[in-house]
Scaffold this motif. Structure first.
Motif, PDB file in Angstrom:
ATOM      1  N   GLY A 471      60.595  53.259 -28.828  1.00 56.73           N
ATOM      2  CA  GLY A 471      61.806  52.946 -28.271  1.00 56.73           C
ATOM      3  C   GLY A 471      62.780  54.129 -28.284  1.00 56.73           C
ATOM      4  N   ALA A 472      64.026  53.929 -27.832  1.00 58.79           N
ATOM      5  CA  ALA A 472      65.223  55.094 -27.745  1.00 58.79           C
ATOM      6  C   ALA A 472      65.409  55.369 -29.299  1.00 58.79           C
ATOM      7  CB  ALA A 472      66.311  54.549 -27.170  1.00 58.79           C
ATOM      8  N   LEU A 473      65.469  54.329 -30.140  1.00 54.62           N
ATOM      9  CA  LEU A 473      65.862  54.437 -31.276  1.00 54.62           C
ATOM     10  C   LEU A 473      65.019  55.527 -32.273  1.00 54.62           C
ATOM     11  CD1 LEU A 473      67.251  51.318 -33.001  1.00 54.62           C
ATOM     12  CD2 LEU A 473      68.320  53.455 -32.590  1.00 54.62           C
ATOM     13  N   ARG A 475      62.899  57.822 -30.786  1.00 59.15           N
ATOM     14  CA  ARG A 475      63.107  59.018 -30.211  1.00 59.15           C
ATOM     15  C   ARG A 475      64.403  59.768 -30.738  1.00 59.15           C
ATOM     16  NH1 ARG A 475      62.409  58.538 -24.420  1.00 59.15           N
ATOM     17  NH2 ARG A 475      62.062  56.569 -24.837  1.00 59.15           N
ATOM     18  N   LEU A 476      65.544  58.974 -30.788  1.00 57.91           N
ATOM     19  CA  LEU A 476      66.624  59.678 -31.289  1.00 57.91           C
ATOM     20  C   LEU A 476      66.319  60.214 -32.777  1.00 57.91           C
ATOM     21  CD1 LEU A 476      69.607  57.258 -30.272  1.00 57.91           C
ATOM     22  CD2 LEU A 476      69.249  59.776 -29.658  1.00 57.91           C
ATOM     23  N   GLY A 479      64.399  63.151 -32.847  1.00 49.85           N
ATOM     24  CA  GLY A 479      65.392  64.284 -32.260  1.00 49.85           C
ATOM     25  C   GLY A 479      66.108  64.712 -33.335  1.00 49.85           C
ATOM     26  N   GLY A 480      66.772  63.608 -34.054  1.00 46.58           N
ATOM     27  CA  GLY A 480      67.673  64.231 -35.109  1.00 46.58           C
ATOM     28  C   GLY A 480      66.976  64.935 -36.124  1.00 46.58           C
ATOM     29  N   MET A 751      79.776  59.291 -31.137  1.00 48.14           N
ATOM     30  CA  MET A 751      79.690  59.301 -29.919  1.00 48.14           C
ATOM     31  C   MET A 751      78.657  58.183 -29.537  1.00 48.14           C
ATOM     32  SD  MET A 751      77.277  60.533 -27.523  1.00 48.14           S
ATOM     33  CE  MET A 751      76.451  61.724 -28.220  1.00 48.14           C
ATOM     34  N   LEU A 752      77.580  58.242 -30.860  1.00 44.99           N
ATOM     35  CA  LEU A 752      76.354  57.264 -30.249  1.00 44.99           C
ATOM     36  C   LEU A 752      77.022  55.758 -30.267  1.00 44.99           C
ATOM     37  CD1 LEU A 752      73.536  58.777 -32.148  1.00 44.99           C
ATOM     38  CD2 LEU A 752      73.709  58.291 -29.686  1.00 44.99           C
ATOM     39  N   ARG A 753      77.718  55.483 -31.112  1.00 45.37           N
ATOM     40  CA  ARG A 753      78.466  54.395 -31.169  1.00 45.37           C
ATOM     41  C   ARG A 753      79.515  54.115 -29.881  1.00 45.37           C
ATOM     42  NH1 ARG A 753      79.023  50.125 -33.749  1.00 45.37           N
ATOM     43  NH2 ARG A 753      80.905  50.387 -34.836  1.00 45.37           N
ATOM     44  N   ILE A 755      79.061  55.268 -26.899  1.00 46.21           N
ATOM     45  CA  ILE A 755      78.307  54.898 -25.807  1.00 46.21           C
ATOM     46  C   ILE A 755      77.320  53.758 -25.788  1.00 46.21           C
ATOM     47  CG2 ILE A 755      78.201  57.332 -25.025  1.00 46.21           C
ATOM     48  CD1 ILE A 755      75.318  57.370 -25.646  1.00 46.21           C
ATOM     49  N   GLY A 756      77.664  53.014 -26.868  1.00 49.79           N
ATOM     50  CA  GLY A 756      76.886  51.542 -26.992  1.00 49.79           C
ATOM     51  C   GLY A 756      75.799  51.290 -28.074  1.00 49.79           C
ATOM     52  N   LEU A 757      75.737  52.337 -29.092  1.00 46.65           N
ATOM     53  CA  LEU A 757      74.756  52.065 -30.030  1.00 46.65           C
ATOM     54  C   LEU A 757      75.404  51.127 -31.240  1.00 46.65           C
ATOM     55  CD1 LEU A 757      72.017  52.560 -31.238  1.00 46.65           C
ATOM     56  CD2 LEU A 757      72.916  54.645 -32.596  1.00 46.65           C
ATOM     57  N   SER A 758      74.710  49.966 -31.435  1.00 48.86           N
ATOM     58  CA  SER A 758      75.386  48.957 -32.308  1.00 48.86           C
ATOM     59  C   SER A 758      75.349  49.700 -33.800  1.00 48.86           C
ATOM     60  CB  SER A 758      74.696  47.685 -32.352  1.00 48.86           C
ATOM     61  OG  SER A 758      73.299  48.024 -32.856  1.00 48.86           O
ATOM     62  N   ARG A 759      76.070  48.888 -34.751  1.00 50.12           N
ATOM     63  CA  ARG A 759      76.103  49.463 -36.345  1.00 50.12           C
ATOM     64  C   ARG A 759      74.511  49.165 -36.775  1.00 50.12           C
ATOM     65  NH1 ARG A 759      81.206  46.524 -38.445  1.00 50.12           N
ATOM     66  NH2 ARG A 759      82.687  47.998 -37.884  1.00 50.12           N
TER      67      ARG A 759
ATOM     68  N   ASP B  82      82.275  43.373 -33.732  1.00 55.37           N
ATOM     69  CA  ASP B  82      81.825  44.637 -33.385  1.00 55.37           C
ATOM     70  C   ASP B  82      80.437  44.492 -32.358  1.00 55.37           C
ATOM     71  OD1 ASP B  82      79.652  46.950 -34.298  1.00 55.37           O
ATOM     72  OD2 ASP B  82      81.524  47.707 -34.096  1.00 55.37           O
ATOM     73  N   THR B  86      80.215  46.564 -29.134  1.00 54.86           N
ATOM     74  CA  THR B  86      78.978  47.379 -28.769  1.00 54.86           C
ATOM     75  C   THR B  86      78.412  47.110 -27.343  1.00 54.86           C
ATOM     76  OG1 THR B  86      78.469  47.439 -31.059  1.00 54.86           O
ATOM     77  CG2 THR B  86      76.900  48.184 -29.734  1.00 54.86           C
ATOM     78  N   ARG B  89      80.542  48.478 -24.619  1.00 49.78           N
ATOM     79  CA  ARG B  89      80.543  49.888 -24.656  1.00 49.78           C
ATOM     80  C   ARG B  89      79.191  50.227 -23.918  1.00 49.78           C
ATOM     81  NH1 ARG B  89      80.903  50.626 -30.699  1.00 49.78           N
ATOM     82  NH2 ARG B  89      82.898  49.565 -31.002  1.00 49.78           N
ATOM     83  N   ARG B  90      78.234  49.599 -24.085  1.00 50.12           N
ATOM     84  CA  ARG B  90      77.027  49.767 -23.283  1.00 50.12           C
ATOM     85  C   ARG B  90      77.203  49.424 -21.901  1.00 50.12           C
ATOM     86  NH1 ARG B  90      73.082  47.777 -27.677  1.00 50.12           N
ATOM     87  NH2 ARG B  90      73.356  45.794 -26.627  1.00 50.12           N
ATOM     88  N   PHE B  95      82.398  56.597 -20.950  1.00 55.74           N
ATOM     89  CA  PHE B  95      83.303  57.560 -21.428  1.00 55.74           C
ATOM     90  C   PHE B  95      83.211  58.966 -21.015  1.00 55.74           C
ATOM     91  CE2 PHE B  95      85.676  55.476 -24.127  1.00 55.74           C
ATOM     92  CZ  PHE B  95      85.100  54.419 -24.896  1.00 55.74           C
ATOM     93  N   PHE B  97      84.434  62.648 -22.668  1.00 55.03           N
ATOM     94  CA  PHE B  97      85.272  63.035 -23.752  1.00 55.03           C
ATOM     95  C   PHE B  97      85.772  64.629 -23.397  1.00 55.03           C
ATOM     96  CE2 PHE B  97      84.164  59.873 -26.661  1.00 55.03           C
ATOM     97  CZ  PHE B  97      82.764  59.476 -26.112  1.00 55.03           C
ATOM     98  N   ASN B 101      80.516  66.088 -25.981  1.00 51.10           N
ATOM     99  CA  ASN B 101      79.743  65.168 -26.830  1.00 51.10           C
ATOM    100  C   ASN B 101      78.295  64.845 -26.143  1.00 51.10           C
ATOM    101  OD1 ASN B 101      81.314  65.020 -28.988  1.00 51.10           O
ATOM    102  ND2 ASN B 101      82.585  63.356 -28.295  1.00 51.10           N
ATOM    103  N   GLN B 105      69.879  67.515 -28.975  1.00 46.78           N
ATOM    104  CA  GLN B 105      68.381  67.792 -28.934  1.00 46.78           C
ATOM    105  C   GLN B 105      67.919  66.948 -27.941  1.00 46.78           C
ATOM    106  OE1 GLN B 105      70.013  66.248 -31.356  1.00 46.78           O
ATOM    107  NE2 GLN B 105      69.237  64.609 -32.178  1.00 46.78           N
ATOM    108  N   GLU B 117      69.081  53.469 -22.029  1.00 52.10           N
ATOM    109  CA  GLU B 117      67.773  53.069 -22.946  1.00 52.10           C
ATOM    110  C   GLU B 117      68.404  52.316 -24.022  1.00 52.10           C
ATOM    111  OE1 GLU B 117      65.996  57.187 -23.495  1.00 52.10           O
ATOM    112  OE2 GLU B 117      64.527  55.653 -24.265  1.00 52.10           O
ATOM    113  N   LEU B 118      69.647  52.662 -24.501  1.00 50.72           N
ATOM    114  CA  LEU B 118      70.033  51.875 -25.705  1.00 50.72           C
ATOM    115  C   LEU B 118      70.131  50.341 -25.465  1.00 50.72           C
ATOM    116  CD1 LEU B 118      72.645  54.213 -27.129  1.00 50.72           C
ATOM    117  CD2 LEU B 118      70.264  53.809 -28.019  1.00 50.72           C
TER     118      LEU B 118
END
Lengths: 843, 248
Positions: A471-473, A475-476, A479-480, A751-753, A755-759, B82, B86, B89-90, B95, B97, B101, B105, B117-118
């Motif tokens: 999944g996306a996580l 791949r992220l 990628g990181g 930025m990830l947070r 655009i919607g990445l949860s904690r 939160d 979240t 936001r999804r 957004f 900036f 941002n 990669q 995707e998220l």
């Protein structure tokens, strides 16, 4: 100097940063000093034990021709209070070796002390140690026939009856020791030689004067050539030499441990380099600012290096002090459990050395990052690229160096492969070959360091594909890691080092185990062996039938022995039916096959083959008294045949050669598995032989097998434990790298947070990144470790088989990935706690 | 100042945000009440330190307010955990900036589709195609951000913001790092998306030329609403700012 001051001011505001960069060095300092202390504790505890030379001995006469005549003369010397002659002789009891040592048994010069019964007073009496009593099946008060005397050709004379009158304790108990007073033993053996004379002086006597007189006595000895003259040493000198010998054993062991620690030190250095790089990169703006206001390159790099040195000093001191605390805690804690060990004291030179080592490692580690950081152009102060490892490529120089090193490693390995020994090569010295294997491994490792960043993406693709599919996580995370290949390489290389060593130990260990199994299959082919206690006595066929009827036993295999002659050589053969003993399937043959034994066909030991020059297919003529037989060799074994004989023949052939109809011994296995099965089997045999008169001895061979297995396991566990150090450093490295990286990727995290990445998702992503370092490192480690281990096993030349303990290696892989993931949990939690806006606002 | 009714896409009610404490406390927002209508392009303007970025962060659920309400549709974001934020936001907010941002990669296309995707949602292929075509980045989708110009990166960021069909798009100084031509492209696109897609856009800016693209300008000063301009143009906006500066 002001540059250094600004850096230190920054450091003092965030001291945890300093701790993180130096954590690996702290761990290694702790380990180094703790090992020094452990060595001290061991040495002191060992020396506290019984010394071979009693404290009361003032002078020792040895290393020359000594007889009872000299002893008598020495006793007459002025100032001598007591003199004791020492020697030992080897005897045979049944098939067992018994060593009889002369000792007074009591008094200040005795090395034994009486535990029960009485000490022998005259010829015909001996005292034994407890283990000897048990092992040889003796009882106090009983008499046994022991072969003590041999004629001038070395042939045994009729045995002497010896009565066991007491049990003693001595320095070491190996199960074949007996003691008797020197005059009695001298009479029993019929000789008059002595190995050593211990002298106790009268109080107030002058040692020097007595020594001179002793020298005179020795000089005047009859028939003594000058180089055979015995020498006189003081008791103190001899005890000192013994202590040093014992200490040198301890030192040898710790030298071996030191080798593993040296590897951990190298690992710590690598981790420190990587963390310094990260920390300096995060200060890029600050440093650029300093350059913009006029600080020179040299000044900046020197101050960064000084900061590194201070880090080393602080962490080295902390680590060594912690080790000191732990080292003094250990004897205290053990004392609570009634185990007395010596206190390690405070070895000051080693302390200073450890701290110095820490400083040296950190300074070496910081040089390159400091130089690179000082190169920052003042313009960087205005830009915002605060990441290291943004560069993907590694430059031509690094490629060239790496490929050259890899080539070198391959070349050396190739030379080793071409020079591998043949199956049973003579005069083969494994040391240079093993050194070459280690050298090749080291070259390969350095090549890995050089080419590391270029290998990260391929390694990720190869080993990390399940994570990337997740999944996306995933791949992220991938990628990181792949986006900062230098950092990933720096950390993964240390993980790879640890895993390579572990893989090597596991692969080598499993080969070793199979080898040990083979050897014990020859010496311990069954769980139990029943033999008669007196030479010439037999195991009646009726008893064998009784054993066969017992349900607790299985694979009952009786055998006969016979002494025969081949040419002039006297050999002992047996007629053990190989098929009846399942354990013998494991045995290794040099040539031919054990299954081919039958009427007219024989298997011979390697020793026999050497002495007679026979090979498979050859004919051997065996003579026993007047009878003779011509047999064909169908198998040659590397060492001895099962049961320690020179040859194994078919039972029909043994009968033809005049073997008695009675058996020499019986082998049997326990029917059920485990401790209970073994005890039941043993009881069954004991009952059978007791019912028939109780004149037989039972050997639980299975115990020997277990002992060997346990020793191999112990060795492996210790080696793995020592390698665990390097793995610990690697995991610490992953943790600190992740912790430091999180800081500089705060913007990205924010930025990830946003655009919607949860904690939880962010935590999972960062933890996965940590785990990926482990994946890359462990993958490369296994790929490197297994072939090198195979090469080393072959280079040893002990004909060990090559194995691949797949599940063990898979387990190591999984454990390492879990450990590295764990190392990332805390940094991930901290990263996820920051609010997105704060993260976005960071620069 | 007009109080929007329940049809407001986004609204702040007496919003207060205080940073720090004691002597160093800063009241970035000092009781702001303002609404933003659906299918409208609103600009928030003010001198630096006026609290405009803070207001936007609170309205978008990126930052927690000290007191008051931040309403997105009917939901009060100040009261949500939160987890819920979240999700908001999804799915409900997009957004853009000032500093783009984008993840370095990932390719442009991967960056655009990242929020979906998220969320585990499939992208609307037609919308994706439309956006990339209108933004003129169809040929650059396989490139990484380091291979794109500043204007192209910001357009990729715009596509990312719009591809999930959010209720509101928040833009924080979107043209701050762009040259005037790229800036014009971005602002035109934002205005057209309001007309053609019915998108609601709230933009923070300090540039009167950018504000002129909006349907309405809300002025902030010292953490409070200081005025409004309907159907702004460069002249009226510059005037208003000038008056603000003089009045202080």
């Amino acid at each position: 100097m002001s540059v250094l001051r600004t850096q230190l001011a920054g450091v003092s505001r965030r001291p945890t940063r300093l701790l993180l960069t130096g954590l690996a060095v702290l761990v290694v300092s702790f380990v180094v000093y703790a090992t020094v202390l452990a060595q001290e504790i061991t040495k002191r505890s060992v020396l506290d034990g019984l010394s071979a030379t009693p404290a009361a001995v003032d002078l020792v006469v040895r290393e020359g021709a000594l007889t009872t005549t000299e002893l008598a003369a020495i006793r007459k010397v002025d100032g001598v209070a007591e003199a004791v002659g020492r020697f030992d002789t080897g005897a045979q009891f049944g098939r067992e070796y018994l060593g009889i040592t002369a000792d007074p048994g009591s008094g200040p010069l005795a090395v034994t002390s009486l535990a029960s019964g009485t000490f022998p007073s005259g010829p015909g009496e001996i005292a034994v140690t407890q283990r000897t009593l048990e092992r040889l099946g003796m009882q106090v008060g009983a008499t046994f026939a022991v072969t003590l005397r041999y004629d001038k050709d070395g042939k045994p004379l009729p045995p002497t009856p010896l009565k066991v009158v007491g049990v003693v304790t001595a320095k070491g108990d190996f199960g074949f020791q007996a003691y008797a007073p020197q005059p009695a033993l001298t009479k029993m053996t019929g000789g008059n030689e002595l190995g050593q004379i211990d002298v106790r002086l009268q109080p107030g006597a002058d040692p020097q004067a007595v020594r001179q007189q002793l020298d005179a006595v020795l000089a005047g000895a009859k028939n003594a050539k000058p180089d055979e003259r015995a020498k006189v040493a003081t008791g103190a000198e001899v005890r000192q030499a013994e202590a040093e010998a014992a200490a040198s054993d301890v030192n040898a062991v710790f030298a071996a441990i030191g080798m593993f620690i040296a590897i951990a030190v190298v690992a710590a250095g690598l981790v420190a380099t990587s963390t310094f790089r990260i920390v300096f990169a995060q200060r890029m703006r600050q440093l650029a600012l300093l350059r913009a206001v006029g600080a020179g390159r040299g000044s900046v790099s020197r101050s960064l290096a000084a900061e590194g040195a201070l880090t080393g000093l602080a962490t080295g001191l902390t680590g060594a002090l912690l080790a000191l605390g732990a080292g003094h805690l250990v004897p205290a804690v053990l004392g609570l459990f009634d185990k007395e060990v010596a206190s390690p004291g405070f070895p000051l030179p080693a302390f200073a050395g450890t701290v110095a080592l820490a400083v040296v490692i950190t300074v070496l580690a910081v040089i390159a990052p400091a130089a690179a950081a000082a190169k920052v152009s003042p313009l960087e102060a205005l830009r915002s690229a605060a990441t290291t490892g943004a560069r993907r490529d590694i430059g031509k120089l690094r490629w060239a160096t790496g490929l050259l090193l890899a080539l070198g490693a391959a070349l050396v390995a190739g030379i080793v492969v071409l020079n591998l020994p043949a199956r049973d090569a003579k005069d083969y010295h494994p040391e240079p070959m093993l050194l070459a294997v280690v050298g090749s491994g080291a070259l390969a490792f350095f090549a890995l360091i050089a080419l590391g960043p270029a290998l990260v993406r391929p390694a990720l693709a190869l080993f990390g594909w399940p994570i990337r599919r997740a999944g996306a996580l995933g791949r992220l995370a991938a990628g990181g890691v792949g986006g900062a290949p230098r950092r990933a390489a720096a950390v993964s290389v240390v993980v790879a080092l640890g895993v390579t060593l572990i893989a090597g130990v596991l692969v080598g260990g499993s080969s070793l185990r199979i080898l040990a199994d083979r050897e014990t299959a020859a010496s311990a082919p069954a769980d139990f062996e029943l033999t008669a206690t007196e030479t010439g006595a037999v195991v009646p066929a009726a008893m064998v039938e009784q054993l066969r009827k017992r349900p607790e036993l299985t694979d009952v295999a009786p055998y006969r022995r016979l002494d025969v002659k081949v040419g002039d050589q006297e050999l002992d053969i047996n007629d053990l039916v190989v098929g009846a003993v399942p354990e013998l399937k494991k045995i290794d043959v040099t040539a031919g096959s054990l299954a081919d034994i039958g009427p007219g066909r024989v298997a011979i030991s390697g020793f026999t083959a050497e002495v007679t020059g026979l090979t498979v297919g050859g004919q051997v003529q065996i003579n026993a008294g007047k009878r003779t037989a011509k047999l064909r060799v169908v198998a040659v074994l590397p060492d001895s045949v099962p049961l320690g004989s020179a040859m194994t023949v078919d039972p029909a052939d043994l009968t033809n050669l005049g073997g008695s109809a009675q058996y020499s011994g019986v082998l049997a296995d326990a029917s059920a598995d485990g401790e209970q099965g073994r005890n039941d089997g043993r009881k069954a045999i004991t009952d059978v032989q007791a019912a028939a008169g109780g004149k037989w001895k039972i050997d639980v061979l299975a115990d020997k097998r277990d002992e060997v297995n346990e020793q191999v396991t112990l060795l492996l566990v210790i080696a793995l434990g020592l390698i665990g150090l390097t793995v610990l450093i690697a995991v610490v490295g992953v943790g600190t790298t992740t912790a430091l990286s999180v800081v500089e990727r705060a913007r990205e995290s924010g930025m990830l947070r946003a655009i919607g990445l949860s904690r939880g998702g962010l935590r999972a992503m960062l933890t996965t990144e940590s785990a990926l370092y482990g994946v890359i490192g462990a993958g490369i480690g296994v790929v490197l470790g297994v072939p090198y281990a195979w090469l080393a096993v072959k280079a040893l030349g002990v004909n060990a088989p090559l194995t691949l303990p797949f599940w063990q290696l898979a387990g190591v892989f999984v454990v390492l990935v879990l450990l590295t993931a764990l190392a990332g949990v805390l940094p991930a939690r901290r990263a996820a706690k920051v609010s997105p806006v704060a993260a976005l606002g960071t620069e | 100042m007009q109080m929007q009714d329940a049809m407001a896409a986004v609204a702040a009610v007496d919003l207060v945000k205080v940073y720090g404490s004691g002597d160093t406390a800063v009241r970035a927002l000092d009781g702001v009440t303002v609404g933003f209508s659906r299918a409208q392009f609103t600009a928030i303007m003010g001198p630096s330190g006026s609290g405009k970025s803070t207001l936007m962060h609170c309205l978008a659920g990126l930052d927690t307010a000290t007191s008051g309400q931040a309403l997105l549709g009917g939901t009060d974001l100040t009261k949500q955990p939160d987890r819920v934020l979240t999700k908001v936001r999804r799915e409900r907010i997009g957004f853009v900036f000032q500093s783009f941002n984008l993840l370095p990669q990932l390719t442009a296309e991967q960056n655009i589709l990242l929020p979906l995707e998220l969320a585990g949602r499939k992208p609307d292929a037609r919308l994706f195609g439309h956006l990339t075509e209108v933004l003129g980045i169809t040929g650059r989708l396989a490139h990484r951000p380091s291979e794109l110009s500043g204007g192209q990166q910001q357009r990729v960021a715009l596509a990312r913001a719009l591809v999930s069909r959010p209720e509101v798009v928040f833009a924080d100084e979107p043209t701050g790092n762009l040259d005037s031509r790229s800036g014009h492209e971005v602002l035109s696109f934002l205005r057209n998306s309001v007309r053609e897609l019915g998108q609601t856009i709230v933009m923070v800016t300090h540039d009167p030329r950018a504000a002129a693209y909006a349907d309405r300008v809300v002025l902030l000063a010292d953490g409070r609403v200081a005025g409004e301009i309907d159907r702004p143009d460069i002249a009226s906006v510059t005037d208003a700012l000038h008056n603000l500066a003089v009045a202080r």
